[in-house]
Design a protein around this motif. Structure first.
Motif, short mmCIF file in Angstrom:
data_model
loop_
_atom_site.label_atom_id
_atom_site.label_comp_id
_atom_site.label_asym_id
_atom_site.label_seq_id
_atom_site.Cartn_x
_atom_site.Cartn_y
_atom_site.Cartn_z
N ARG A 178 -4.35 34.36 -12.11
CA ARG A 178 -3.50 35.35 -12.14
C ARG A 178 -3.70 36.72 -10.95
O ARG A 178 -2.24 36.90 -10.22
N LEU A 228 -1.49 33.44 -7.51
CA LEU A 228 -0.14 32.84 -7.92
C LEU A 228 0.87 32.70 -6.77
O LEU A 228 0.69 33.20 -5.70
N LYS A 252 6.70 34.30 -4.69
CA LYS A 252 7.76 34.41 -5.59
C LYS A 252 8.86 33.44 -5.32
O LYS A 252 9.65 32.95 -6.07
N LEU A 258 7.79 30.05 -6.75
CA LEU A 258 7.18 29.75 -8.11
C LEU A 258 7.91 29.20 -9.11
O LEU A 258 9.11 29.50 -9.40
N ARG A 262 1.27 31.18 -20.95
CA ARG A 262 1.60 32.18 -20.10
C ARG A 262 0.51 33.00 -19.55
O ARG A 262 0.71 34.10 -20.08
N ALA A 321 -0.17 34.56 -16.97
CA ALA A 321 0.03 35.79 -15.86
C ALA A 321 0.45 36.91 -16.82
O ALA A 321 0.35 38.06 -16.46
N ARG A 322 1.04 36.53 -17.99
CA ARG A 322 1.88 37.52 -19.01
C ARG A 322 1.14 37.88 -20.08
O ARG A 322 0.75 38.98 -20.37
N SER A 371 1.27 27.83 -10.37
CA SER A 371 2.20 28.65 -11.15
C SER A 371 1.46 29.72 -12.23
O SER A 371 0.39 29.78 -12.08
N ASP A 372 2.39 30.57 -12.77
CA ASP A 372 2.13 31.54 -13.51
C ASP A 372 1.85 31.28 -15.09
O ASP A 372 1.36 32.17 -15.62
N HIS A 373 1.81 29.80 -15.47
CA HIS A 373 1.56 29.36 -16.77
C HIS A 373 1.02 27.98 -16.50
O HIS A 373 1.01 27.19 -15.74
#
Length: 243
Positions: free
Chosen positions: A154, A158, A161, A164, A174, A176-177, A207-209
């Motif tokens: 994270r 990452l 954008k 992504l 998820r 990153a969240r 990826s962020d997940h």
């Protein structure tokens, strides 16, 4: 790519049905355990790479490659089953997906991974590949064991954008969240998959997940590596790793 060797190990393309079956059996042992064949429709459109011990011919690792002419073809990839990759459809360079990478659990020699990366480097050079991508897998489906690793991803790794991947699979973590922890870098490195470490060391991104793949019993992140971002010194080491 031809036959590539480094002392104890050699890498080559599968060139027979028996070779493909051997790779499928190794994948089954690595991902599912026990006897069987991990086969799917992608074996028909990919080039399978075998890494063998030179002296005995024992298969110790394998992976497969799917070459794509440009980003508009990314929907045909294995990864596209799990990630919404429309952002990469505008990628104009040549892409190659590296998939189903595994090492026989009875073999612990780090030279096996070095040979795999060197073989991949030769293939990338020969085909003019611009972007290497795939799914990097963590063993098991419980994310908690990998919180430090995910927090490092994270904070440091990452995807840009513009590239992504978005969520597509029904069961994801998820990170990153959701993660708010400050990672322990040592703990993160202990639990980071070796293949993913290799990607990240060369400038790769994720990826962020993570997708929770209960079929294979893994958590995986989409991983991308733009060839132009590989540090020159590391590229020289990879190109010089095999005779």
């Amino acid at each position: 790519m031809g036959r590539l060797s480094k002392a104890r190990y050699a890498a080559r393309f599968a060139d027979s049905a028996a070779d493909i079956t051997a790779a499928q059996r190794l994948r089954h042992r690595a991902f599912r355990g026990g006897l069987g064949e991990d086969a799917d429709r992608f074996d028909e459109i990919c080039r399978n790479v075998l890494i063998e011990e030179v002296k005995t011919g024992t298969l110790v690792a394998c992976f497969r490659l799917l070459a794509l002419g440009h980003g508009r073809e990314i929907g045909a990839s294995y990864s596209a089953q799990f990630y919404e990759l429309s952002a990469l459809e505008s990628y104009e360079g040549r892409l190659v997906e590296m998939g189903r990478f595994c090492v026989d659990t009875a073999w612990k020699d780090p030279d096996i991974l070095r040979v795999a990366w060197a073989a991949m480097t030769r293939y990338v050079d020969e085909t003019g590949t611009d972007l290497l991508f795939g799914c990097s897998s963590f063993t098991g489906c419980e994310a908690k064991a990998y919180y430090d690793a995910f927090a490092v991803l994270r904070d440091r790794h990452l995807a840009p954008k513009r590239w992504l991947p978005k969520v597509k699979a029904p069961d994801v973590f998820r990170f990153a969240r959701r993660l708010r922890r400050v990672p322990d870098p040592r703990a993160a490195m202990r639990t980071m998959p070796p293949l993913l470490k290799g990607y990240l060391a060369m400038g790769g991104w994720v990826s962020d997940h993570a997708v929770i793949d209960r079929d294979l019993g893994t958590l995986h992140v989409f991983t991308g590596l733009e060839v132009k971002s590989i540090p020159a010194a590391r590229a020289r080491l990879l190109r010089g790793a095999l005779a």
